[in-house]
Design a protein around this motif. Structure first.
Motif, PDB file in Angstrom:
ATOM      1  N   GLY A   1       0.784  -1.443  -0.059  1.00 38.68           N
ATOM      2  CA  GLY A   1      -0.100  -0.080   0.005  1.00 38.68           C
ATOM      3  C   GLY A   1       0.835   1.266  -0.043  1.00 38.68           C
ATOM      4  O   GLY A   1       0.159   2.274   0.202  1.00 38.68           O
ATOM      5  N   ALA A   2       1.985   0.922  -0.193  1.00 37.23           N
ATOM      6  CA  ALA A   2       2.900   2.241  -0.151  1.00 37.23           C
ATOM      7  C   ALA A   2       2.814   3.132  -1.442  1.00 37.23           C
ATOM      8  O   ALA A   2       2.617   2.438  -2.508  1.00 37.23           O
ATOM      9  N   TYR A   3       2.856   4.624  -1.422  1.00 38.49           N
ATOM     10  CA  TYR A   3       2.816   5.439  -2.209  1.00 38.49           C
ATOM     11  C   TYR A   3       1.815   4.966  -3.426  1.00 38.49           C
ATOM     12  O   TYR A   3       2.133   4.814  -4.463  1.00 38.49           O
ATOM     13  N   PRO A   4       0.635   5.333  -3.114  1.00 42.82           N
ATOM     14  CA  PRO A   4      -0.539   4.934  -4.031  1.00 42.82           C
ATOM     15  C   PRO A   4      -0.451   5.657  -5.288  1.00 42.82           C
ATOM     16  O   PRO A   4       0.167   6.719  -5.250  1.00 42.82           O
ATOM     17  N   GLY A   5      -0.843   5.186  -6.349  1.00 41.81           N
ATOM     18  CA  GLY A   5      -0.492   5.890  -7.890  1.00 41.81           C
ATOM     19  C   GLY A   5       0.721   5.529  -8.361  1.00 41.81           C
ATOM     20  O   GLY A   5       0.934   5.789  -9.681  1.00 41.81           O
ATOM     21  N   ARG A   6       1.834   4.656  -7.741  1.00 40.99           N
ATOM     22  CA  ARG A   6       2.976   4.266  -8.428  1.00 40.99           C
ATOM     23  C   ARG A   6       2.977   2.723  -8.330  1.00 40.99           C
ATOM     24  O   ARG A   6       2.597   2.102  -7.204  1.00 40.99           O
ATOM     25  N   LYS A   7       3.322   2.061  -9.246  1.00 40.81           N
ATOM     26  CA  LYS A   7       3.356   0.745  -9.444  1.00 40.81           C
ATOM     27  C   LYS A   7       4.422   0.035  -8.982  1.00 40.81           C
ATOM     28  O   LYS A   7       5.527   0.512  -8.943  1.00 40.81           O
ATOM     29  N   ILE A   8       4.212  -0.982  -8.020  1.00 41.46           N
ATOM     30  CA  ILE A   8       5.092  -1.812  -7.556  1.00 41.46           C
ATOM     31  C   ILE A   8       4.874  -3.314  -7.885  1.00 41.46           C
ATOM     32  O   ILE A   8       3.889  -3.996  -7.708  1.00 41.46           O
ATOM     33  N   GLY A   9       5.944  -3.854  -8.747  1.00 38.66           N
ATOM     34  CA  GLY A   9       5.779  -5.274  -9.063  1.00 38.66           C
ATOM     35  C   GLY A   9       6.859  -6.084  -8.427  1.00 38.66           C
ATOM     36  O   GLY A   9       7.965  -5.614  -8.266  1.00 38.66           O
ATOM     37  N   VAL A  10       6.427  -7.295  -8.594  1.00 38.39           N
ATOM     38  CA  VAL A  10       7.607  -8.461  -7.765  1.00 38.39           C
ATOM     39  C   VAL A  10       7.700  -9.456  -9.029  1.00 38.39           C
ATOM     40  O   VAL A  10       6.659  -9.962  -9.601  1.00 38.39           O
ATOM     41  N   CYS A  11       8.915  -9.870  -9.436  1.00 37.08           N
ATOM     42  CA  CYS A  11       9.352 -10.707 -10.234  1.00 37.08           C
ATOM     43  C   CYS A  11       9.003 -12.104  -9.824  1.00 37.08           C
ATOM     44  O   CYS A  11      10.062 -12.938  -9.494  1.00 37.08           O
ATOM     45  N   LEU A  12       7.757 -12.559  -9.926  1.00 33.79           N
ATOM     46  CA  LEU A  12       7.479 -14.068  -9.901  1.00 33.79           C
ATOM     47  C   LEU A  12       7.040 -14.577 -11.060  1.00 33.79           C
ATOM     48  O   LEU A  12       5.810 -14.655 -11.334  1.00 33.79           O
ATOM     49  N   GLN A  13       8.051 -14.274 -12.025  1.00 33.60           N
ATOM     50  CA  GLN A  13       7.908 -14.518 -13.478  1.00 33.60           C
ATOM     51  C   GLN A  13       7.143 -15.707 -13.906  1.00 33.60           C
ATOM     52  O   GLN A  13       6.748 -15.899 -15.149  1.00 33.60           O
ATOM     53  N   ASN A  14       7.298 -16.928 -13.173  1.00 29.76           N
ATOM     54  CA  ASN A  14       6.853 -18.303 -13.633  1.00 29.76           C
ATOM     55  C   ASN A  14       5.506 -18.238 -13.814  1.00 29.76           C
ATOM     56  O   ASN A  14       5.032 -19.151 -14.358  1.00 29.76           O
ATOM     57  N   ARG A  15       4.624 -17.345 -13.319  1.00 30.20           N
ATOM     58  CA  ARG A  15       3.196 -17.098 -13.592  1.00 30.20           C
ATOM     59  C   ARG A  15       3.152 -16.765 -15.149  1.00 30.20           C
ATOM     60  O   ARG A  15       1.824 -17.235 -15.506  1.00 30.20           O
ATOM     61  N   TYR A  16       3.886 -16.187 -15.627  1.00 30.51           N
ATOM     62  CA  TYR A  16       3.878 -15.805 -16.998  1.00 30.51           C
ATOM     63  C   TYR A  16       4.271 -17.133 -18.204  1.00 30.51           C
ATOM     64  O   TYR A  16       4.240 -17.046 -19.303  1.00 30.51           O
ATOM     65  N   ASN A  17       4.831 -18.024 -17.575  1.00 31.47           N
ATOM     66  CA  ASN A  17       5.180 -19.430 -18.308  1.00 31.47           C
ATOM     67  C   ASN A  17       3.864 -19.807 -18.975  1.00 31.47           C
ATOM     68  O   ASN A  17       2.854 -19.808 -18.597  1.00 31.47           O
ATOM     69  N   PRO A  18       4.018 -20.005 -20.362  1.00 32.86           N
ATOM     70  CA  PRO A  18       2.902 -20.264 -21.190  1.00 32.86           C
ATOM     71  C   PRO A  18       2.192 -21.768 -20.549  1.00 32.86           C
ATOM     72  O   PRO A  18       1.021 -21.911 -20.339  1.00 32.86           O
ATOM     73  N   THR A  19       3.122 -22.580 -19.873  1.00 34.29           N
ATOM     74  CA  THR A  19       2.572 -23.851 -19.292  1.00 34.29           C
ATOM     75  C   THR A  19       1.741 -23.423 -18.084  1.00 34.29           C
ATOM     76  O   THR A  19       0.644 -23.901 -17.662  1.00 34.29           O
ATOM     77  N   SER A  20       2.384 -22.513 -17.263  1.00 34.03           N
ATOM     78  CA  SER A  20       1.577 -22.265 -15.868  1.00 34.03           C
ATOM     79  C   SER A  20       0.562 -21.308 -16.218  1.00 34.03           C
ATOM     80  O   SER A  20      -0.720 -21.703 -15.512  1.00 34.03           O
ATOM     81  N   MET A  21       0.225 -20.510 -17.274  1.00 25.95           N
ATOM     82  CA  MET A  21      -0.879 -19.860 -17.587  1.00 25.95           C
ATOM     83  C   MET A  21      -2.052 -20.885 -18.088  1.00 25.95           C
ATOM     84  O   MET A  21      -3.265 -20.954 -17.835  1.00 25.95           O
ATOM     85  N   ALA A  22      -1.552 -21.855 -18.862  1.00 26.87           N
ATOM     86  CA  ALA A  22      -2.370 -22.684 -19.530  1.00 26.87           C
ATOM     87  C   ALA A  22      -2.938 -23.629 -18.308  1.00 26.87           C
ATOM     88  O   ALA A  22      -4.295 -23.809 -18.285  1.00 26.87           O
ATOM     89  N   ALA A  23      -2.414 -23.987 -17.247  1.00 25.37           N
ATOM     90  CA  ALA A  23      -2.732 -24.889 -16.226  1.00 25.37           C
ATOM     91  C   ALA A  23      -3.679 -24.088 -15.478  1.00 25.37           C
ATOM     92  O   ALA A  23      -4.782 -24.408 -15.083  1.00 25.37           O
ATOM     93  N   HIS A  24      -3.477 -22.786 -15.055  1.00 28.24           N
ATOM     94  CA  HIS A  24      -4.350 -21.850 -14.391  1.00 28.24           C
ATOM     95  C   HIS A  24      -5.494 -21.640 -15.091  1.00 28.24           C
ATOM     96  O   HIS A  24      -6.763 -21.982 -14.566  1.00 28.24           O
ATOM     97  N   ASP A  25      -5.515 -21.564 -16.413  1.00 25.15           N
ATOM     98  CA  ASP A  25      -6.990 -21.239 -17.273  1.00 25.15           C
ATOM     99  C   ASP A  25      -7.713 -22.471 -17.179  1.00 25.15           C
ATOM    100  O   ASP A  25      -8.763 -22.658 -16.947  1.00 25.15           O
ATOM    101  N   LEU A  26      -6.993 -23.867 -17.130  1.00 26.08           N
ATOM    102  CA  LEU A  26      -7.945 -25.052 -17.236  1.00 26.08           C
ATOM    103  C   LEU A  26      -8.595 -25.158 -15.815  1.00 26.08           C
ATOM    104  O   LEU A  26      -9.582 -25.566 -15.904  1.00 26.08           O
TER     105      LEU A  26
END
Length: 289
Positions: A75-100
């Protein structure tokens, strides 16, 4: 934008930035986005300084070396984006499994198992001594290597309501006070149960394995995603080959996450993998410690 920290993973951030055509500047030139690739205990101080200056922030995992420190960014500094690199959620395999799973096509998830069988030796810790110091890293295999896989289990199977497990330092490397091996049993909110094993004592860096057993299919992620349906049908969704530097087992999805983060900078909503979301796995890990 600017990259703070010259850790091993910074090469992946620099490659992604190059592909996006974003201008790289000195941190003192008021960048619009700051990528934080420092040791864990420096994440939050660097992030807060960048946010105060008006920049958006993209952090390498974990959010910080402790949950208490990490919570400063929620919740720090609303209006500014804070992202965390848990990039494996973007794997095509992970996304396909999540969608299923989310679509209900495979039915209710009954349980899951996951393993991270990697190799780290004395030279790994000697190259970056902070990695083996709990006061700076926050822990060992769970927070530094296996957090990606734990995050995927929570994202795919659901939040954890109860966790039991053990950690140990079987390698007994001089000067290292963090665990190299851990095993866990996780009960999820939906009633499923996961088993999890992670070690850095393996002979090599084997592919991460996640198997999810549902009512109408079994989903196996090991590189590619193989979906075996109860009626005998089999589908394979290929994983994307790694690119952009870094180690092969990091996968290719850093670039996908970074590109998505930049696309969403003008979006009024917080980035979907922010500190609050990333802390789900980290709170689980710290509770086990």
């Amino acid at each position: 934008m600017a990259v703070i920290g010259r850790g091993d993973v910074s090469v992946v951030h620099l490659a992604a930035i190059s592909q996006l055509g974003v201008e790289l500047v000195d941190a003192g030139d008021q960048p619009d986005v700051v990528h934080v690739c420092t040791p864990h205990d420096q994440h939050v101080p660097v992030a807060l300084k960048a946010l105060r200056s008006g920049a958006h922030v993209l952090l390498e995992k974990p959010v910080a070396h402790t949950v208490a420190e990490a919570e400063q960014l929620v919740g720090a500094y609303p209006g500014r984006k804070i992202g965390v690199c848990l990039q494996n959620r973007y794997n095509p395999t992970s996304m396909a499994a999540h969608d299923l799973i989310a679509s209900g096509k495979v039915g209710a998830v009954r349980g899951a198992s996951a393993s991270v069988l990697w190799h780290r030796d004395e030279a790994y810790y000697r190259a970056r001594p902070w990695r083996g110091q709990r006061r700076r890293s926050g822990g060992g295999v769970l927070i530094n290597q296996a957090i990606h896989t734990l995050d995927l289990l929570l994202w795919l199977v659901g939040d954890v309501t109860r966790a039991r497990g053990r950690t140990a330092g079987y390698l007994a490397i001089p000067g290292v006070d963090v665990e190299d091996t851990a095993h866990l049993i996780l009960d999820h909110a939906g009633g499923a149960r996961s088993t999890f094993f992670a070690t850095l004592a393996n002979a090599t860096d084997a592919p991460v394995t996640i198997e999810i057993v549902a009512e109408r299919a079994t989903l196996l992620i090991r590189g590619d995603l193989t979906v075996t349906w109860a009626d005998g049908r089999t589908e394979v969704i290929a994983e994307q080959a790694a690119s952009g530097g870094g180690r092969s087992y990091w996968g290719a999805s850093h670039q996908l996450l970074i590109a998505d983060f930049y696309r969403r900078l003008s979006d009024p909503e917080p980035f979907w993998i922010g500190p609050q979301e990333a802390l789900k796995a980290q709170r689980l890990i710290e509770g086990l410690y």
